[in-house]
Write a protein that holds these residues in place. Structure first.
Motif, PDB file in Angstrom:
ATOM      1  N   ASP A 174     -23.479  67.839   8.685  1.00  0.00           N
ATOM      2  CA  ASP A 174     -23.773  67.028   9.857  1.00  0.00           C
ATOM      3  C   ASP A 174     -22.486  66.493  10.462  1.00  0.00           C
ATOM      4  OD1 ASP A 174     -26.556  67.285   9.250  1.00  0.00           O
ATOM      5  OD2 ASP A 174     -26.229  65.870   7.628  1.00  0.00           O
ATOM      6  N   THR A 175     -21.602  66.041   9.612  1.00  0.00           N
ATOM      7  CA  THR A 175     -20.341  65.455  10.101  1.00  0.00           C
ATOM      8  C   THR A 175     -19.212  65.846   9.144  1.00  0.00           C
ATOM      9  OG1 THR A 175     -20.965  63.491   8.872  1.00  0.00           O
ATOM     10  CG2 THR A 175     -21.299  63.402  11.241  1.00  0.00           C
ATOM     11  N   CYS A 229     -25.550  61.212   5.346  1.00  0.00           N
ATOM     12  CA  CYS A 229     -24.746  60.914   6.535  1.00  0.00           C
ATOM     13  C   CYS A 229     -24.767  59.417   6.777  1.00  0.00           C
ATOM     14  CB  CYS A 229     -25.313  61.650   7.743  1.00  0.00           C
ATOM     15  SG  CYS A 229     -24.465  61.173   9.270  1.00  0.00           S
ATOM     16  N   GLY A 276     -24.353  57.987   9.465  1.00  0.00           N
ATOM     17  CA  GLY A 276     -24.892  57.681  10.798  1.00  0.00           C
ATOM     18  C   GLY A 276     -26.304  57.118  10.698  1.00  0.00           C
ATOM     19  N   ARG A 277     -26.736  56.501  11.789  1.00  0.00           N
ATOM     20  CA  ARG A 277     -28.069  55.883  11.811  1.00  0.00           C
ATOM     21  C   ARG A 277     -28.841  56.313  13.042  1.00  0.00           C
ATOM     22  NH1 ARG A 277     -26.455  54.999   7.503  1.00  0.00           N
ATOM     23  NH2 ARG A 277     -26.226  53.062   6.330  1.00  0.00           N
ATOM     24  N   CYS A 278     -28.669  57.548  13.480  1.00  0.00           N
ATOM     25  CA  CYS A 278     -29.327  57.997  14.712  1.00  0.00           C
ATOM     26  C   CYS A 278     -30.846  57.926  14.515  1.00  0.00           C
ATOM     27  CB  CYS A 278     -28.898  59.414  15.047  1.00  0.00           C
ATOM     28  SG  CYS A 278     -27.104  59.578  15.094  1.00  0.00           S
ATOM     29  N   GLN A 295     -33.407  61.721   7.543  1.00  0.00           N
ATOM     30  CA  GLN A 295     -32.449  61.614   6.434  1.00  0.00           C
ATOM     31  C   GLN A 295     -33.175  61.478   5.093  1.00  0.00           C
ATOM     32  OE1 GLN A 295     -30.288  58.220   8.337  1.00  0.00           O
ATOM     33  NE2 GLN A 295     -28.516  59.563   8.243  1.00  0.00           N
ATOM     34  N   PHE A 310     -33.348  59.440  15.671  1.00  0.00           N
ATOM     35  CA  PHE A 310     -34.191  60.642  15.679  1.00  0.00           C
ATOM     36  C   PHE A 310     -33.995  61.507  14.443  1.00  0.00           C
ATOM     37  CE2 PHE A 310     -30.202  61.310  17.852  1.00  0.00           C
ATOM     38  CZ  PHE A 310     -29.699  62.429  17.216  1.00  0.00           C
ATOM     39  N   CYS A 311     -33.043  61.129  13.582  1.00  0.00           N
ATOM     40  CA  CYS A 311     -32.595  62.039  12.527  1.00  0.00           C
ATOM     41  C   CYS A 311     -33.359  61.814  11.225  1.00  0.00           C
ATOM     42  CB  CYS A 311     -31.112  61.824  12.300  1.00  0.00           C
ATOM     43  SG  CYS A 311     -30.446  62.906  11.050  1.00  0.00           S
ATOM     44  N   LYS A 319     -18.860  64.351  14.708  1.00  0.00           N
ATOM     45  CA  LYS A 319     -19.272  63.222  15.543  1.00  0.00           C
ATOM     46  C   LYS A 319     -18.084  62.840  16.421  1.00  0.00           C
ATOM     47  CE  LYS A 319     -22.235  59.791  14.895  1.00  0.00           C
ATOM     48  NZ  LYS A 319     -22.577  58.446  14.486  1.00  0.00           N
ATOM     49  N   LYS A 353     -26.482  56.142  18.437  1.00  0.00           N
ATOM     50  CA  LYS A 353     -25.503  57.189  18.155  1.00  0.00           C
ATOM     51  C   LYS A 353     -24.137  56.620  17.764  1.00  0.00           C
ATOM     52  CE  LYS A 353     -25.209  61.145  18.503  1.00  0.00           C
ATOM     53  NZ  LYS A 353     -25.402  62.207  17.487  1.00  0.00           N
TER      54      LYS A 353
HETATM   55  S1  SF4 Z   1     -27.838  62.977  13.895  1.00  0.00           S
HETATM   56 FE1  SF4 Z   1     -26.018  63.615  12.808  1.00  0.00          FE
HETATM   57  S2  SF4 Z   1     -24.679  61.816  12.890  1.00  0.00           S
HETATM   58 FE2  SF4 Z   1     -26.722  61.080  13.401  1.00  0.00          FE
HETATM   59  S3  SF4 Z   1     -27.552  60.370  11.424  1.00  0.00           S
HETATM   60 FE3  SF4 Z   1     -28.214  62.502  11.722  1.00  0.00          FE
HETATM   61  S4  SF4 Z   1     -26.696  63.729  10.689  1.00  0.00           S
HETATM   62 FE4  SF4 Z   1     -25.815  61.692  10.958  1.00  0.00          FE
END
Ligand code: SF4
Ligand code: B12
Length: 480
Positions: free
Chosen positions: A271-272, A226, A228-230, A235, A232-233, A301, A338
């Motif tokens: 995820d997206t 993904c 994204g760079r959230c 990866q 809490f996630c 997203k 987010k």
């Molecule tokens: S929470 Fe969703 S959008 Fe954000 S980095 Fe993780 S998978 Fe990607």
């Protein structure tokens, strides 16, 4: 109800892939387990089909869905001829996976391999803590596992252990972590996950309540990584670079699942999913031209949707869209990286409603910078947008290993790192500025005030009746 065991083939098995038992209460906390999601572990399905294509005999034992005890598993394993065992685990499931591995080791002298989110995120800690795993597969698993089996079972001289990228193992007192495994560039080269090796997907599995209209339903993954760079996630497995199956590949997968298992309802667990507009539009066209006549659930997203794409997916059978809205506070959204704002979130909700979709919002309470004010902002946000939101889920922020928030959580607030609490519903982390009671009360107050309105209750009741009918049918099928 005790679920029926299903027979595994009696022939010699090169690798038995096990999804360890995990009580629903451990995943969702007490009281929520009935509403939870029970879908096949696709990671094991991917490994299975890849190894099968390479000529290995593979079986899957989903001990979680079959509610098997350790002794059930061991009895079963003893009745078969198995050369290696593979286990998958997220952080919340790692203790159970280790327990299974220990018992296997007491019974059989065969290599036990661990893959999945947890070992990819916390390799050193996991192998230092547990002695029962012989190999860890870090990140994307297909190629690494095949190379390992080539070495263990076919005695291939092509690779030595230390030359297999993405591998973790012990050598005496040393822990060896080989180099990074490169991602498979074109994931369309991968076979479909081995849905046929799970317990009958028409009978045993049931996605999250309200995520489906009709059973049997199947869950699918159409991308890896993904952008994204959230904060809490986790990866750790697929990283931050997006790789997607083509629209044609997904269409063929859906068609295969429909023709083989009679699936009409799909849960797209990406995820997206909508991140690439041209792929989505192409996929929608294929569905319409191919007259597949299916329904699907999708996660997206909010900063990656527009009115055109939402209309197109609705036309092509998507009926519900879930957004990770997380918070009503602008500062908190920024803090979580987010890439969204409350306004962007609202616009995406409005557009989804205008397209005729059911909307679901995921919110999270108790993140590191949560304050009484940010909780109020979330409550207010949900209240203000109740007309665009059909369903909400409030989860509890959990710092996962190898995420930016894990390091932050160690420094700020109270953090109980016990792995089995990493389920997004336990209170393993309490931020510095609010206490547990405030978070718990807010979660209850938001949920009650959201759902306890006549219009919402009516809608929920209609959805529930449908689901209840499906649930009854599935359980009857299990009994008969
Ligand atoms: S929470 Fe969703 S959008 Fe954000 S980095 Fe993780 S998978 Fe990607
Ligand atoms: C769909 C999904 C679910 C589904 C289905 C889970 C399942 N049984 O597969 C549901 C909704 C039930 C679910 C539940 C949970 N989930 Co979830 N889920 C996902 C999601 C979005 C996709 C999983 C998937 O199918 N991926 C595709 C497959 C191909 O990838 P994979 O499983 O990682 O497998 C690859 C490698 O890891 C490796 N591999 C995996 N297993 C094995 C085993 C062996 C032997 C080998 C050799 C290799 C190997 O090879 C595979 C192919 O390359 C991921 C995020 C993501 N994008 O992956 C989160 C994710 C896995 N979930 C997560 C979490 C936290 C949970 C829950 C705790 C939440 C909750 N309270 O319910 C539970 C835990 C459930 C459990 N049994 O442990 C976290 C895990 C983080 C962590 N470190 O623990 C993730 C990573 C989300 C995130 N980014 O934070 N989840």
């Amino acid at each position: 109800m005790k679920r029926r065991f299903y027979p595994l083939p009696k022939q010699s098995i090169d690798i038995l892939l096990i999804n360890p038992p995990l009580e629903a209460e451990k995943r969702y906390g007490r009281g929520l387990s009935l509403l939870g999601s029970y879908v096949p572990p696709l990671g094991l399905g991917c490994i299975a089909s890849y190894l099968r294509e390479a000529g290995y005999s593979v079986s899957i034992l989903d001990a979680e869905i079959l509610r098997l005890s350790i002794s059930d598993i061991i009895t079963h394993i003893k009745s078969l001829s198995i050369k290696t065992i593979g286990l998958t685990a997220t952080t919340v499931a790692i203790d159970n996976a280790a327990f299974v591995a220990e018992k296997i080791k007491e019974t059989l002298n065969i290599p036990v391999i661990l893959g999945g989110a947890h070992v990819s995120a916390a390799p050193t800690e996991t192998f230092s803590r547990f002695d029962c795993f012989d190999y860890g597969i870090l990140g994307e698993g297909e190629e690494t596992t095949k190379e390992l089996l080539d070495l263990l079972l076919r005695k291939s001289s092509k690779n030595k252990k230390n030359e297999i990228a993405g591998l973790l193992y012990k050598e005496g007192a040393d822990l060896i972590k080989t180099g990074l495994r490169k991602h498979i560039p074109n994931i369309d080269t991968l076979p479909f996950p081995a849905y046929d090796l799970f317990p009958d997907i028409r009978k045993y599995y049931r996605p999250m309540i309200f995520d489906y209209r009709k059973l049997p339903a199947a869950s699918v993954i159409t991308s890896r990584g993904c952008p994204g760079r959230c904060t809490f996630c986790d990866q750790s497995v697929f990283g931050k670079t997006l790789r997607q199956h083509s629209a044609e590949y997904i269409f063929k997968l859906f068609k295969y699942l429909q023709q083989t298992f009679g699936i009409h309802d799909f849960i797209i667990h990406d995820d997206t999913f909508l991140v690439n507009k041209s792929r989505t539009m192409q996929f929608c066209k294929l569905l319409l031209d191919g007259k597949l006549n299916i329904r699907w659930y999708v996660q997206a997203k909010t900063n990656l949707v527009d009115q055109e794409i939402l209309h197109a997916i609705k036309q092509a059978g998507c009926w519900i869209i879930a957004y990770g809205l997380e918070s009503g506070s602008r500062d908190l959204l920024k803090n979580l990286n987010k890439g969204t704002t409350p306004e962007i979130n609202t616009q995406a909700l409005q557009q989804a409603k205008a397209a005729g979709l059911i909307t679901k919002g995921f919110f999270m309470l108790g993140t590191i910078n949560e304050t009484a004010d940010s909780i109020k902002a979330t409550m207010q946000y949900i209240k203000n947008n109740a007309k665009y939101l059909d369903l909400i889920t409030i989860s509890k922020f959990t710092p996962f290993p190898n995420t930016p928030d894990y390091a932050r959580a160690l420094e700020h607030g109270f953090f109980d790192k016990t792995w089995k609490l990493s389920n997004q519903f336990s209170y393993s982390y309490i931020p510095p500025a609010v206490d547990k009671k405030t978070i718990l009360n807010a979660a209850n107050a938001i949920t009650l005030s959201f759902y306890l309105r006549p219009r919402k209750l009516l809608k929920l009741f209609a959805l529930f009746l449908n689901i209840f009918k499906e649930w009854l049918l599935v359980n009857l099928r299990l009994i008969i």
